[in-house]
Design a protein around this motif. Structure first.
Motif, PDB file in Angstrom:
ATOM      1  N   SER A 111       0.767  -1.019   0.063  1.00 26.85           N
ATOM      2  CA  SER A 111       0.108   0.008  -0.240  1.00 26.85           C
ATOM      3  C   SER A 111       0.686   1.663  -0.187  1.00 26.85           C
ATOM      4  O   SER A 111       0.429   2.511  -0.758  1.00 26.85           O
ATOM      5  N   VAL A 112       1.860   0.955   0.165  1.00 24.69           N
ATOM      6  CA  VAL A 112       3.035   2.558  -0.002  1.00 24.69           C
ATOM      7  C   VAL A 112       3.610   2.716  -1.050  1.00 24.69           C
ATOM      8  O   VAL A 112       4.203   2.351  -1.829  1.00 24.69           O
ATOM      9  N   PRO A 146       3.765   1.695   8.037  1.00 21.19           N
ATOM     10  CA  PRO A 146       3.332   2.541   7.235  1.00 21.19           C
ATOM     11  C   PRO A 146       2.220   3.504   7.504  1.00 21.19           C
ATOM     12  O   PRO A 146       0.987   2.661   8.863  1.00 21.19           O
ATOM     13  N   ARG A 147       1.931   4.720   7.200  1.00 22.47           N
ATOM     14  CA  ARG A 147       0.705   5.614   7.755  1.00 22.47           C
ATOM     15  C   ARG A 147       0.514   6.324   6.660  1.00 22.47           C
ATOM     16  O   ARG A 147       1.557   6.985   6.179  1.00 22.47           O
ATOM     17  N   ASN A 148      -0.500   7.392   6.481  1.00 21.96           N
ATOM     18  CA  ASN A 148      -1.326   8.810   5.510  1.00 21.96           C
ATOM     19  C   ASN A 148      -0.031   9.523   6.042  1.00 21.96           C
ATOM     20  O   ASN A 148      -0.874  10.170   8.024  1.00 21.96           O
ATOM     21  N   MET A 149      -0.044  10.577   5.511  1.00 20.83           N
ATOM     22  CA  MET A 149       0.777  11.720   5.467  1.00 20.83           C
ATOM     23  C   MET A 149       0.281  13.589   6.159  1.00 20.83           C
ATOM     24  O   MET A 149       0.748  14.239   5.902  1.00 20.83           O
ATOM     25  N   PHE A 150      -1.136  12.985   4.973  1.00 19.35           N
ATOM     26  CA  PHE A 150      -1.346  13.839   3.983  1.00 19.35           C
ATOM     27  C   PHE A 150      -1.914  15.308   5.453  1.00 19.35           C
ATOM     28  O   PHE A 150      -1.143  16.530   4.692  1.00 19.35           O
ATOM     29  N   TYR A 171       2.009   7.304  -9.213  1.00 20.83           N
ATOM     30  CA  TYR A 171       1.261   8.266  -8.591  1.00 20.83           C
ATOM     31  C   TYR A 171       1.872  10.012  -9.651  1.00 20.83           C
ATOM     32  O   TYR A 171       1.342  11.317  -9.014  1.00 20.83           O
ATOM     33  N   LEU A 172       3.224   9.735 -10.139  1.00 17.46           N
ATOM     34  CA  LEU A 172       3.595  10.710 -10.154  1.00 17.46           C
ATOM     35  C   LEU A 172       3.362  12.112 -11.424  1.00 17.46           C
ATOM     36  O   LEU A 172       3.541  12.662 -11.790  1.00 17.46           O
ATOM     37  N   ARG A 195      -2.133  12.279  -0.235  1.00 15.48           N
ATOM     38  CA  ARG A 195      -3.328  12.523  -0.608  1.00 15.48           C
ATOM     39  C   ARG A 195      -3.503  10.900  -1.287  1.00 15.48           C
ATOM     40  O   ARG A 195      -4.608  10.526  -1.872  1.00 15.48           O
ATOM     41  N   LYS A 196      -2.007  10.546  -2.071  1.00 16.20           N
ATOM     42  CA  LYS A 196      -3.044   9.777  -2.965  1.00 16.20           C
ATOM     43  C   LYS A 196      -2.275   8.233  -2.702  1.00 16.20           C
ATOM     44  O   LYS A 196      -3.060   7.178  -2.750  1.00 16.20           O
TER      45      LYS A 196
END
Length: 268
Positions: A111-112, A146-150, A171-172, A195-196
């Protein structure tokens, strides 16, 4: 799996040999190095071609006019073939097992989409940098990944240098590179990426971050009253206009940034 390494070059000929050698010495061998020279007028291009002529994994793009970092990266991204992309600045170095260890994380956590790491400071100003960035390193160590960093990037950029970042290529393609401040391009991109996809911090010093007085970050110290990080959040808000949490976060982060800017101004 091929990993694409993008090396942006501009008048850092005195550092380039060591930087490229650090890529060639990787324990993981399935990589390509795309070097984009932004119209250097020193010996950079000669050094680049010496390596390219001896290793087929190294490809070279030369800008005919100086384009700047954002446009150079976009040009290089059109040429890469790997599933993952590593950004490498032309005065930094990668430890020999950089790719090997990052890919183990990628395999363990599908997922990362962005993996970054701790750094080793070296060069003339390394002691100053260690002190300056020690709090960011401590903050990264305290987070669970892992984590969401938004909602972790509004006030400060927790990623020390682009040379510590590996990103999934797909993603880029979806990012806006029109940063309001060139030197904060990385922060502007990370917020969009957060966000992605999930992020992962590898607490190993896999990047050697050179500190010197003529580095890109030390040039043009004039402070501009624009916040690249806030504009990145506003970019996301355009796609999520009814996101009240995001609206409140932007207001709060803008307030904190203004207070930070004021404290810098008053300390002069």
């Amino acid at each position: 799996m091929t990993v694409s390494i993008i090396l942006t070059s501009y008048n850092y000929g005195k550092y380039l040999k060591d930087t490229i050698t650090s890529v060639v010495a990787q324990t993981y061998r399935d990589w390509e190095l795309v070097i984009i020279d932004d119209c250097s007028d020193d010996n950079s291009f000669d050094i680049i071609m010496e390596f390219a002529n001896s290793d087929s994994r190294i490809r070279v793009i030369k800008n005919h006019i100086n384009q700047g970092l954002a446009k150079s990266l976009q040009t290089a991204l059109l040429a890469v073939a790997g599933e993952w992309v590593v950004f490498l600045e032309s005065d930094d170095l990668l430890k020999g097992d950089y790719l090997e260890k990052k890919l183990k994380v990628a395999e363990e956590y599908p997922s990362v989409g962005l993996i970054y790491n701790n750094v080793e400071f070296f060069g003339d100003d390394s002691l100053v940098a260690e002190k300056k960035f020690s709090s960011l390193i401590t903050k990264n160590k305290k987070l669970h990944f892992p984590r969401n960093m938004f909602y972790k990037l509004g006030y400060e950029n927790l990623i020390l240098t682009m040379s510590s970042v590996m990103v999934k290529r797909r993603y880029l393609d979806e990012l806006d590179f029109e940063t309001p401040i060139d030197k904060l391009l990385d922060w502007y991109l990370y917020i969009q990426l957060a966000r992605k996809t999930d992020f992962y911090y590898l607490d190993e010093k896999l990047t050697l971050w050179r500190q010197h007085s003529d580095s890109y970050l030390n040039k043009d110290r004039k402070i501009k009253f624009r916040f690249a990080n806030i504009e990145a959040y506003l970019l996301v808000l355009k796609r999520e206009p009814w996101n009240l949490k995001l609206v409140l976060y932007i207001i709060f982060s803008t307030f904190l940034m203004c207070m930070k800017r004021l404290s810098v101004y008053l300390s002069k």
